[in-house]
Design an enzyme around this catalytic site. Structure first.
Site, PDB file in Angstrom:
ATOM      1  N   ASP A 289      -2.052  15.130 -11.061  1.00 26.13           N
ATOM      2  CA  ASP A 289      -2.529  16.419 -10.559  1.00 26.13           C
ATOM      3  C   ASP A 289      -4.021  16.343 -10.261  1.00 26.13           C
ATOM      4  O   ASP A 289      -4.813  15.947 -11.128  1.00 26.13           O
ATOM      5  CB  ASP A 289      -2.261  17.523 -11.587  1.00 26.13           C
ATOM      6  CG  ASP A 289      -0.799  17.956 -11.588  1.00 26.13           C
ATOM      7  OD1 ASP A 289      -0.209  18.057 -10.489  1.00 26.13           O
ATOM      8  OD2 ASP A 289      -0.254  18.196 -12.675  1.00 26.13           O
TER       9      ASP A 289
ATOM     10  N   PHE B 256       4.854  12.066  -3.219  1.00 25.19           N
ATOM     11  CA  PHE B 256       3.555  12.715  -3.150  1.00 25.19           C
ATOM     12  C   PHE B 256       2.681  12.056  -2.091  1.00 25.19           C
ATOM     13  O   PHE B 256       1.936  12.722  -1.377  1.00 25.19           O
ATOM     14  CB  PHE B 256       2.858  12.662  -4.515  1.00 25.19           C
ATOM     15  CG  PHE B 256       3.382  13.671  -5.500  1.00 25.19           C
ATOM     16  CD1 PHE B 256       3.059  15.008  -5.397  1.00 25.19           C
ATOM     17  CD2 PHE B 256       4.212  13.273  -6.533  1.00 25.19           C
ATOM     18  CE1 PHE B 256       3.548  15.936  -6.302  1.00 25.19           C
ATOM     19  CE2 PHE B 256       4.706  14.186  -7.442  1.00 25.19           C
ATOM     20  CZ  PHE B 256       4.370  15.528  -7.321  1.00 25.19           C
TER      21      PHE B 256
ATOM     22  N   THR C 248       5.226   6.799  -2.607  1.00 21.06           N
ATOM     23  CA  THR C 248       5.864   7.873  -3.354  1.00 21.06           C
ATOM     24  C   THR C 248       6.021   9.129  -2.497  1.00 21.06           C
ATOM     25  O   THR C 248       5.440   9.250  -1.418  1.00 21.06           O
ATOM     26  CB  THR C 248       5.042   8.241  -4.599  1.00 21.06           C
ATOM     27  OG1 THR C 248       3.831   8.887  -4.173  1.00 21.06           O
ATOM     28  CG2 THR C 248       4.694   6.994  -5.417  1.00 21.06           C
TER      29      THR C 248
END
Length: 243
Positions: free
Chosen positions: A153, A223, A221
Site C-alpha cells: 500500500d 497491481f 502482478t
C-alpha cells in the site's frame, strides 16, 4: 475452520500496537473461496492473530518451518501476496525453496489456496494476518532466504507516510530476519514511494544493492498491470544483506 474475518481488525485496533501498513478491506468471499477456506486453510494455512488457528512452533516458541512444510529448505516470505498469482508462479518455478505468503485479506488467502490446490504446489503455505507481527514475534533472526513485498500500500497522502512498509524501523526488522546473503525485493508503481524505497534501503549499511530492472523471476502482478494502465512507471529495488 476459516480464520474469522474480524480477528485482525480487532487486534490491530488495540492501543499501543504498531500502525498498520495496509488498508483494511472487506470483500465478499463467494462460494468457491468460502469453500477453499473451509477445506484448505486448516491444511495449508494458519493465522497470525487467532490463537485458535496457530502455526506449528518449535520448543522455543518460534515458527517451526520444518513441521509446516514437511522439510528443511530455504524460506521466502511474501508480504502481501494479494490474490496469489505471482506467489504461485514463483513457487512453481522454484520448487527447491519454500514460500510463505502472508496476506491480511481473506479473499487473497482463499484465492492463493485455490491456486495451490489447482497447481499441486507442495512448497507454499499461507498465513492470514499482519506480516510484520509474524516476523517480529514468530520468525527467528537470520532464518529467511528472501523477503518480497510487491506493490505494498503506497499511502500516498503525506500524513500517512508513517504507515508505509518501507521505512527504517521495518527494514531493520526485515534485514534482521534475513540470512547474510539473503535478499529483500520490493516494487512499487508510485514514484515518490520508489524514491523512499531506494533512499531507505540504500541508507542501511548492512544492505547492498539498489534499483534494478524487473527480474524475470518476478511475474507481472495485477497491481502492476493496473498501475501501468494508469501510466505509472514501475520500480524494483533489490538489496542483499551483507553482514
Amino acid at each position: 475452520m476459516p480464520p474469522p474475518d474480524d480477528v485482525f481488525t480487532h487486534r490491530a485496533s488495540r492501543p499501543h500496537e504498531p500502525l498498520r501498513t495496509f488498508h483494511p478491506r472487506r470483500t465478499a468471499l463467494g462460494t468457491d473461496r468460502t469453500d477453499a477456506l473451509e477445506r484448505l486453510f486448516p491444511r495449508w494455512g494458519f493465522s497470525v492473530d487467532d490463537a485458535r488457528l496457530p502455526p506449528p512452533r518449535t520448543p522455543d516458541g518460534l515458527l517451526d518451518t520444518v513441521a509446516l512444510f514437511g522439510r528443511a529448505a530455504p524460506l521466502v516470505v511474501e508480504i502481501g501476496s494479494g490474490m496469489g498469482d505471482a506467489t504461485a508462479a514463483m513457487a512453481a518455478a522454484d520448487p527447491d525453496r519454500d514460500w510463505l505468503a502472508v496476506e491480511a485479506h481473506q479473499p487473497g488467502v482463499a484465492a492463493l489456496l485455490l491456486l495451490v490446490e489447482r497447481e499441486g504446489l507442495t512448497n507454499v503455505r499461507v498465513a492470514h494476518g499482519d506480516a510484520l507481527r509474524l516476523l517480529r514475534a514468530d520468525v527467528a533472526p537470520g532464518s529467511l532466504d528472501a523477503v518480497h513485498a510487491y506493490f505494498p500500500d503506497p499511502w500516498p497522502k503525506a500524513r500517512h507516510h508513517k504507515r508505509r512498509l518501507v521505512q527504517p524501523t521495518h527494514v531493520a526488522l526485515l534485514r534482521d530476519r534475513l540470512r547474510v546473503g539473503g535478499t529483500l525485493h520490493v516494487a512499487t508503481d508510485w514514484a515518490d514511494y520508489a524514491r523512499q524505497m531506494a533512499d531507505v534501503l540504500g541508507g542501511d549499511p548492512d544492505l547492498d544493492g539498489g534499483v534494478v530492472r524487473r527480474p524475470d523471476h518476478r511475474p507481472v502482478t495485477r497491481f502492476e498491470e493496473r498501475g501501468r494502465a494508469l501510466g505509472h512507471d514501475v520500480t524494483d529495488v533489490i538489496v542483499r544483506r551483507v553482514r
